[in-house]
Design a protein around this motif. Sequence first.
Motif, short mmCIF file in Angstrom:
data_model
loop_
_atom_site.label_atom_id
_atom_site.label_comp_id
_atom_site.label_asym_id
_atom_site.label_seq_id
_atom_site.Cartn_x
_atom_site.Cartn_y
_atom_site.Cartn_z
N ARG B 27 0.84 -1.19 0.00
CA ARG B 27 0.00 0.00 0.00
C ARG B 27 0.88 1.25 0.00
O ARG B 27 0.71 2.16 -0.79
CB ARG B 27 -0.88 -0.03 1.26
N ARG B 28 1.88 1.24 0.87
CA ARG B 28 2.83 2.36 0.96
C ARG B 28 3.54 2.58 -0.37
O ARG B 28 3.69 3.68 -0.85
CB ARG B 28 3.93 2.02 1.98
N ARG B 29 3.98 1.46 -0.93
CA ARG B 29 4.77 1.55 -2.15
C ARG B 29 3.93 2.14 -3.28
O ARG B 29 4.40 2.97 -4.05
CB ARG B 29 5.29 0.16 -2.52
N LEU B 30 2.68 1.71 -3.35
CA LEU B 30 1.80 2.22 -4.39
C LEU B 30 1.57 3.71 -4.21
O LEU B 30 1.54 4.48 -5.17
CB LEU B 30 0.47 1.46 -4.39
N GLN B 31 1.42 4.13 -2.94
CA GLN B 31 1.24 5.56 -2.68
C GLN B 31 2.50 6.33 -3.05
O GLN B 31 2.43 7.43 -3.59
CB GLN B 31 0.91 5.79 -1.20
N ASP B 32 3.65 5.74 -2.76
CA ASP B 32 4.90 6.43 -3.06
C ASP B 32 5.12 6.66 -4.55
O ASP B 32 5.75 7.62 -4.95
CB ASP B 32 6.10 5.64 -2.51
N ILE B 33 4.63 5.73 -5.36
CA ILE B 33 4.79 5.96 -6.80
C ILE B 33 3.66 6.86 -7.30
O ILE B 33 3.56 7.11 -8.49
CB ILE B 33 4.86 4.65 -7.60
N GLY B 34 2.84 7.36 -6.41
CA GLY B 34 1.86 8.39 -6.78
C GLY B 34 0.45 7.89 -6.98
O GLY B 34 -0.40 8.62 -7.48
N VAL B 36 -2.53 7.71 -5.60
CA VAL B 36 -3.49 8.12 -4.58
C VAL B 36 -4.77 8.50 -5.31
O VAL B 36 -4.80 8.58 -6.54
CB VAL B 36 -2.96 9.31 -3.75
#
Lengths: 641, 79
Positions: B27-34, B36
């Motif tokens: 989940r974090r990783r997906l948010q980090d690549i933008g 959201v």
Amino acid sequence: MGLSKDSTGARAVGGQLVIEKKNPGDLVLALAGNPNVGKSTVFNALTKMHQHTGNWPGKTVTNAQGRCVHKGQGYVLVDLPGCYSLLAHSAEEEVAREFLCSGRADATIVVCDATCLERNLNLVLQILEITPKVVVCVNLLDEARRKQVEVDLPKLSELLGVPVVGAAARGGEGLSELMEKAGEQARAHTARPPLPCPGPESEDEAAARTVYRAEEIARQVVKRGQNGYSNRDRAWDRILTGKLTGFPIMLLLLLGIFWLTITGANYPSALLSTALFSLGDRLRELLTWLGSAPWLTGLLIDGVYRTLSWVVSVMLPPMAIFFPLFTLLEDLGYLPRVAFNLDKCFQCCGACGKQSLTTAMGFGCNAAGVVGCRIIDSPRERLIAMLTNSFVPCNGRLPMLITLITLFFAGAAGGFGGSLLSALMLLGVILLGVGMTLLISKFLSATLLKGVPSSFTLELPPYRRPQVGKVIVRSVFDRTLFVLGRAAAVAAPAGLVIWLLANITVGGSTLLSLCAGFLDPFARLFGLDGVILLAFILGLPANEIVIPLIVMAYTSGGALTELTDLTALRALLVDNGWTWLTALCTLLFGLMHWPCSTTCMTIKKESGSLKWTAIAFLLPTVCGLALCFLVASAARLLGAV
Amino acid sequence: MNSDNLTRLRPGQSAAVRGLTAQGPMRRRLQDIGLVKGTVVQCLGASPLGDPSAYLIRGAVIALRDRDAAGVLLERPAV
């Protein structure tokens, strides 16, 4: 299992991060940034060091440190591993966050990719929340100009509240100003307060807030003529990762590289060998003239010098061709596409798709490949990648494979057809190695390292025009000469040992024949002979010396054949009982046997466990012996030999 | 299984992200690549063996395995 976060996680990466200041007045600058934004290039340009760079994310996995002096002030630069965020939990991100939070850096330089600023800003904003002393370096401006992307640097500086410096580190543009600004930040006593953090919020909200803020800033400062992912990149990707074209092109590229290596290496190898051997004769005369004892001349010339010159003439030409070619592909940005194409295979084997990147690194050097495994987040998948890395032949073993193929399987054809056949066979051997990597990965995830594949994201960076001249110079000097130097350092003492073994007599026979004789019955089972096995054992410190040792052992008996070309070498091997089966088994065993001692030590260091090191040692050895045994037995049963 | 997740996007199609069902580090990783809410994603195509697929996310090309892409929910695909 010894597979704890402690043994494989952050400790393994950053445990020894000790800042080495040459001068107590040195200031410490941390270099942070997303993967693949040219951080290492900036680092190299500033420190005049030669940290290896390549166009794929995760190239820098260790913390490199370097020193530079700007206007009389010394700086220690710490190149942190690239990361997208400080919040996620991979080993690299933890190292970067820990270092930045510790306050050991006097200032932080965050390197950004001008062509892809928005996503880079995510990390910039997160770092600004931790530390106020930041300089943002917008790198790759040259590439941005080519893509008609414009970044309003003063505006960006105003919005972020920190100095922003534009740079094109590959050409050295902007670096002096960067040091200027970084120095000011590092010396500043009253720094700007960190960005205000808006009250308590959930992790999701925090993440989204940063992303939106980055989007907002990027909207105000970036003017782009075209998308970061250009139509040209899109067209290349359609071909290089296409359903019908992806795999054939991958194989053709590999074949092409091998063909160029084999063809190109042939002539210089022969030339070098002739030159070095005639120099050897002069040296012998010189020694004799100086009145050296025959045993000393033998020791130095027949032992040390000949092994050394063999290593140089067999190793240098193929490496000097293969390394630059491979580095070019790396620089272009092709390797992540290979990982993309092959990911399904690794997924089926319960491994990480990034393992194809570490496997590719293994072509250069297995020890480097093992260190590279740090880019894999899951400890389980990282171990799988480490344990299977030595199934691809490193540059020390590649020339051995090429020599054997040329001598026994493709030599008869000669000319263009011959070299193409050699390249095809080498490709086959490599594919066997890759196949074994997958097979063993699957075996490991079904037995010792049970588990399901974890999630990962793989970035496919824009293609970059490689700096051909620089690539050639750097890969020859940094990689080729380094590997050769290591081989030579091992070859000299090993040549000495072999010569002593061949010339010390116990009870009427030499130590060499005693050792080889002792190993012989065992080695015969696997289609080898005692001398070959002995050479592999003595070659533990560096695989490069296996063939030279075999030659040494065969010739040291007395008859001094001058091995000026491959025909003479083939004759020597055949005289010593080699058949195509011996060559094939040596080839297979060369592909699959214990990793060299450097790789073993690296695995020990990276896994923190003797048990996994032992498994890494045994896995390829058992596979190699099993395969050799099968091939040798089958050939004998069928009466083919 | 939700019907409108990222894996349903055909090559060339774009859609905005509605939310994430992925949990934990991914989940974090997906948010980090933008990834959201509101981010527009374009599917570029699958790898030769069908999985993973490449997506254009905020100017960068990122490959995601189908298993992981299924954790990204989309608004109605806008072709």
